[in-house]
Design an enzyme around this catalytic site. Structure first.
Site, short mmCIF file in Angstrom:
data_model
loop_
_atom_site.label_atom_id
_atom_site.label_comp_id
_atom_site.label_asym_id
_atom_site.label_seq_id
_atom_site.Cartn_x
_atom_site.Cartn_y
_atom_site.Cartn_z
N CYS A 43 1.64 6.66 -16.47
CA CYS A 43 0.97 7.96 -16.34
C CYS A 43 0.01 8.23 -17.50
CB CYS A 43 2.01 9.07 -16.24
SG CYS A 43 1.29 10.71 -16.33
N CYS A 48 -2.29 8.55 -14.38
CA CYS A 48 -2.70 9.94 -14.13
C CYS A 48 -3.67 10.51 -15.18
CB CYS A 48 -1.48 10.85 -14.10
SG CYS A 48 -0.02 10.13 -13.39
N LYS A 51 -7.05 8.63 -15.61
CA LYS A 51 -7.71 8.81 -14.29
C LYS A 51 -8.36 10.19 -14.20
CE LYS A 51 -5.84 10.94 -11.38
NZ LYS A 51 -4.75 10.52 -10.54
N TYR A 99 4.14 11.37 -27.90
CA TYR A 99 5.38 10.86 -27.27
C TYR A 99 6.30 10.27 -28.33
CZ TYR A 99 4.53 11.54 -22.32
OH TYR A 99 4.39 12.10 -21.08
N ALA A 115 12.97 -5.34 -23.66
CA ALA A 115 14.43 -5.39 -23.69
C ALA A 115 14.92 -5.80 -22.31
CB ALA A 115 15.00 -4.03 -24.08
N GLY A 178 -6.02 2.41 1.12
CA GLY A 178 -6.39 3.75 1.60
C GLY A 178 -5.47 4.81 1.05
N TYR A 180 -3.61 6.87 -2.61
CA TYR A 180 -4.05 7.72 -3.73
C TYR A 180 -5.08 7.00 -4.61
CZ TYR A 180 0.01 11.00 -3.51
OH TYR A 180 0.94 11.94 -3.18
N GLU A 184 -9.03 7.88 -4.99
CA GLU A 184 -9.46 8.52 -6.24
C GLU A 184 -10.51 7.67 -6.96
OE1 GLU A 184 -5.44 11.11 -7.28
OE2 GLU A 184 -5.73 9.21 -8.32
N GLY A 265 -0.79 -0.34 -3.41
CA GLY A 265 0.57 0.08 -3.69
C GLY A 265 1.08 -0.52 -4.99
N ASP A 306 9.86 5.16 -11.02
CA ASP A 306 9.26 4.24 -10.04
C ASP A 306 10.09 2.98 -9.79
OD1 ASP A 306 7.24 6.05 -9.94
OD2 ASP A 306 5.63 4.66 -10.52
N HIS A 439 -9.63 38.51 -4.79
CA HIS A 439 -10.99 38.43 -4.27
C HIS A 439 -12.01 38.45 -5.39
CE1 HIS A 439 -14.07 38.91 -1.24
NE2 HIS A 439 -14.58 39.91 -1.93
N GLU A 444 -7.88 33.04 -1.35
CA GLU A 444 -7.51 34.24 -0.59
C GLU A 444 -7.37 33.92 0.90
OE1 GLU A 444 -10.50 37.50 -0.32
OE2 GLU A 444 -11.80 36.12 -1.39
P1 NDP Z 1 -0.27 4.12 -1.89
O1 NDP Z 1 1.09 3.83 -1.41
O2 NDP Z 1 -0.71 5.54 -2.00
O3 NDP Z 1 -1.32 3.37 -0.99
C1 NDP Z 1 -1.27 1.99 -0.79
C2 NDP Z 1 -2.37 1.64 0.18
O4 NDP Z 1 -2.47 0.23 0.29
C3 NDP Z 1 -2.09 2.19 1.57
O5 NDP Z 1 -3.31 2.63 2.10
C4 NDP Z 1 -1.55 0.97 2.31
O6 NDP Z 1 -1.84 1.00 3.68
C5 NDP Z 1 -2.37 -0.14 1.66
N1 NDP Z 1 -1.73 -1.45 1.69
C6 NDP Z 1 -0.52 -1.78 1.22
N2 NDP Z 1 -0.30 -3.11 1.37
C7 NDP Z 1 -1.41 -3.62 1.93
C8 NDP Z 1 -1.80 -4.94 2.33
N3 NDP Z 1 -1.00 -5.97 2.17
N4 NDP Z 1 -3.03 -5.09 2.87
C9 NDP Z 1 -3.85 -4.03 3.04
N5 NDP Z 1 -3.54 -2.77 2.68
C10 NDP Z 1 -2.32 -2.58 2.14
O7 NDP Z 1 -0.38 3.34 -3.29
P2 NDP Z 1 -1.44 3.41 -4.47
O8 NDP Z 1 -1.53 2.01 -4.97
O9 NDP Z 1 -2.68 4.10 -4.08
O10 NDP Z 1 -0.66 4.31 -5.52
C11 NDP Z 1 0.65 3.95 -5.95
C12 NDP Z 1 1.51 5.17 -6.13
O11 NDP Z 1 1.11 5.85 -7.29
C13 NDP Z 1 1.40 6.16 -4.99
O12 NDP Z 1 2.43 5.97 -4.06
C14 NDP Z 1 1.48 7.50 -5.65
O13 NDP Z 1 2.78 8.01 -5.46
C15 NDP Z 1 1.20 7.25 -7.11
N6 NDP Z 1 -0.08 7.88 -7.48
C16 NDP Z 1 -0.16 9.23 -7.49
C17 NDP Z 1 -1.33 9.85 -7.80
C18 NDP Z 1 -1.40 11.33 -7.78
O14 NDP Z 1 -0.36 11.98 -7.79
N7 NDP Z 1 -2.59 11.92 -7.73
C19 NDP Z 1 -2.52 9.10 -8.17
C20 NDP Z 1 -2.35 7.68 -8.11
C21 NDP Z 1 -1.16 7.11 -7.76
P3 NDP Z 1 -0.94 1.82 4.74
O15 NDP Z 1 -1.23 3.26 4.49
O16 NDP Z 1 -1.44 1.34 6.03
O17 NDP Z 1 0.47 1.44 4.44
#
Ligand code: NDP
Length: 462
Positions: A43, A48, A51, A99, A115, A178, A180, A184, A265, A306, A439, A444
């Site tokens: 983070c 976060c 970012k 921290y 560790a 597709g 987060y 972003e 992911g 995580d 307002h 609102e």
């Molecule tokens: P996400 O889980 O949000 O998205 C992963 C994306 O990758 C999805 O669109 C998924 O598709 C796609 N995907 C996964 N595997 C494959 C593959 N083999 N081939 C093609 N596409 C694939 O993960 P992120 O990496 O974006 O973020 C990780 C985590 O970090 C998030 O879960 C979130 O909780 C956290 N995060 C939070 C933020 C915030 O609070 N603003 C900002 C950034 C991260 P499909 O949808 O079809 O499964």
């Protein structure tokens, strides 16, 4: 007198680890916390926080354009990537210092080393080779970006880790995913002037969000000039003779870009952690299996954040740490509450959301009411920017409870935090209706949508 070296040994200096170590130490426990990289975790160091700083940086381009409608003439502007990186690094170093200071002040011992577990109560400090013992061990090592090792050429791609330290801004980038991070960063890079393409395997970006948010954001991003390729994925990446990268896609042929970023992911970071030696069970994704109190199958070993793959969000890891402290050190058994977590996507425009999407609620309840407003925010009137805000409340018709709230537009993340309180408190639509509007604000609208836009009964829109 305990026969262990420590009451608590924490592995991982991220959000969950630091919170558990600091609180336990402040309660007088003998605590050590090991971190192999930098305190603050994903983070603070490469997630976060940097970012969000990048998001701010990428918005100035539009602010300068919007200023004209308000009478300002902004002179020629230029952007310096290296200056941004240097300023960001300074801020991250400051936060990391805080921290460490927090741990220090509480009396926790800081161990700057990897560790690993070597037994149920034993930890090996890699740097010194010393094995120490602890009555309780918390594993809070987080996760790492999915490297997509099956993709030919994946080693030529970057992930969000590297995106924070690029030597120079690429002219063009293809971002895969597709979720987060993909969404972003597509907005960040585009805002900084990079020709940006997003490639996503599904029908619409942000698969777990309300459909209006997904569609609305997709349209807004395309209107800005971000190319979005849905129903597609990368088949291979190779070095081009011209110096950039050649990307073979499933449905859109070959793309030539300077950089490819994978945002597919994040995986639990459990490899080589000695879990087998201690007998700690993991699931098929490598995540540590825990019960409702973050206890692993081995007595005295806990896991949070995580690495447990429950909900990958910083505030969730911190909450899990606080519940661990309540349960183990304050004699107050407290199980983490993962219901109704408000969250924001710092896309441009932002998404702020809490509770069920329309589709989820329609499946769950016999009848729902959907209140929906789409409008041009006031700031866009004089700036002339063609942008829309969308707000949605999803109400269970049976008891009038608001079960989902979704916003696309400026400050949606800030609003989601407050909506999170109302949904958590179980507010009904009538509570919203009798709340006076502030307002003139965009928010609102949330208390002035008096009649449902439509209802969904037994899955049918009426
Ligand atoms: P996400 O889980 O949000 O998205 C992963 C994306 O990758 C999805 O669109 C998924 O598709 C796609 N995907 C996964 N595997 C494959 C593959 N083999 N081939 C093609 N596409 C694939 O993960 P992120 O990496 O974006 O973020 C990780 C985590 O970090 C998030 O879960 C979130 O909780 C956290 N995060 C939070 C933020 C915030 O609070 N603003 C900002 C950034 C991260 P499909 O949808 O079809 O499964």
């Amino acid at each position: 007198m305990s026969s262990f070296d420590y009451d608590l040994f924490v592995i991982g200096g991220g959000s969950g680890g630091v919170r558990s170590a600091r609180l336990a130490a402040s309660l007088g426990k003998k605590v050590a916390i090991a971190e192999e990289y930098r305190f603050g975790g994903t983070c603070v160091i490469r997630g976060c926080v940097p970012k969000k700083l990048f998001v701010y940086a990428s918005q100035f381009h539009e602010h300068f354009e919007d200023a004209a409608g308000y009478g300002w003439t902004v002179g020629e502007s230029t952007f310096d990537w290296t200056k941004l990186i240097a300023a960001k690094d300074l801020e991250i170093a400051r936060l990391e210092g805080l921290y460490r200071k927090g741990l220090d002040n509480a009396g926790a011992e800081i161990v700057e080393s990897r560790a690993e577990l070597v037994g149920p109560n034993s930890v090996l400090i890699r740097k010194t080779g010393k094995v120490v013992t602890a009555e309780k061990i918390v594993i809070a090592v987080g996760g790492g970006a999915n490297p997509h090792a099956a993709l030919p050429g994946h080693e030529l791609c970057i992930t969000s880790n590297e995106a924070f330290h690029l030597e120079k801004l690429p002219r063009s980038i293809l971002i895969a995913g597709g979720g987060y991070i993909a969404v972003e960063f597509a907005n960040i890079f585009h805002g900084l002037g990079v020709e940006t393409t997003l490639i996503y395997r599904g029908a619409e970006i942000l698969s777990r969000f309300d459909h209006d948010m997904r569609r609305g954001l997709h349209e807004a991003m395309e209107a800005k000039g971000i190319r979005i390729l849905c129903h597609d994925h990368i088949q291979s990446v190779a070095k081009a003779t011209s110096g950039g990268l050649e990307v073979e896609t499933m449905n859109n042929g070959q793309l030539a870009v300077e950089q490819v970023m994978l945002a597919l992911g994040r995986d639990p970071y459990t490899k080589g952690l000695g879990l087998e030696a201690a007998g700690v069970a993991t699931n098929e994704r490598g995540a540590i299996v825990v019960d409702a109190y973050s206890r692993t199958n081995v007595a005295g070993i806990f896991a949070l954040g995580d690495v447990t793959d429950r909900v990958q969000l910083t505030p969730v890891a911190i909450h899990e740490a606080m519940c661990f402290i309540e349960t183990e050190y304050r004699n107050n058994p407290t199980s983490p509450d993962h219901e109704l977590i408000a969250t924001a996507v710092f896309s441009q425009p932002e998404i702020g959301t809490v509770g069920m999407s329309e589709d989820e609620a329609a499946k769950r309840f016999d009848e729902i009411e959907v209140y929906r407003a789409q409008f041009r925010p006031m700031k866009a009137t004089l700036s002339g920017r063609a942008e829309k805000m969308i707000m949605k409340l999803i109400v269970n018709a049976a008891d009038r409870k608001v079960v989902g709230a979704h916003i696309l537009g400026h400050d949606a993340g800030e609003m989601a935090q407050l909506l999170g309180i109302t949904l958590k408190a179980g507010c009904t639509k009538d509570d919203f209706d009798r709340t006076m509007a502030v307002h003139p604000t965009a928010a609102e609208e949330l208390v002035t949508m008096y009649s449902p836009s439509y209802r969904i009964k037994n899955g049918e829109r009426i």
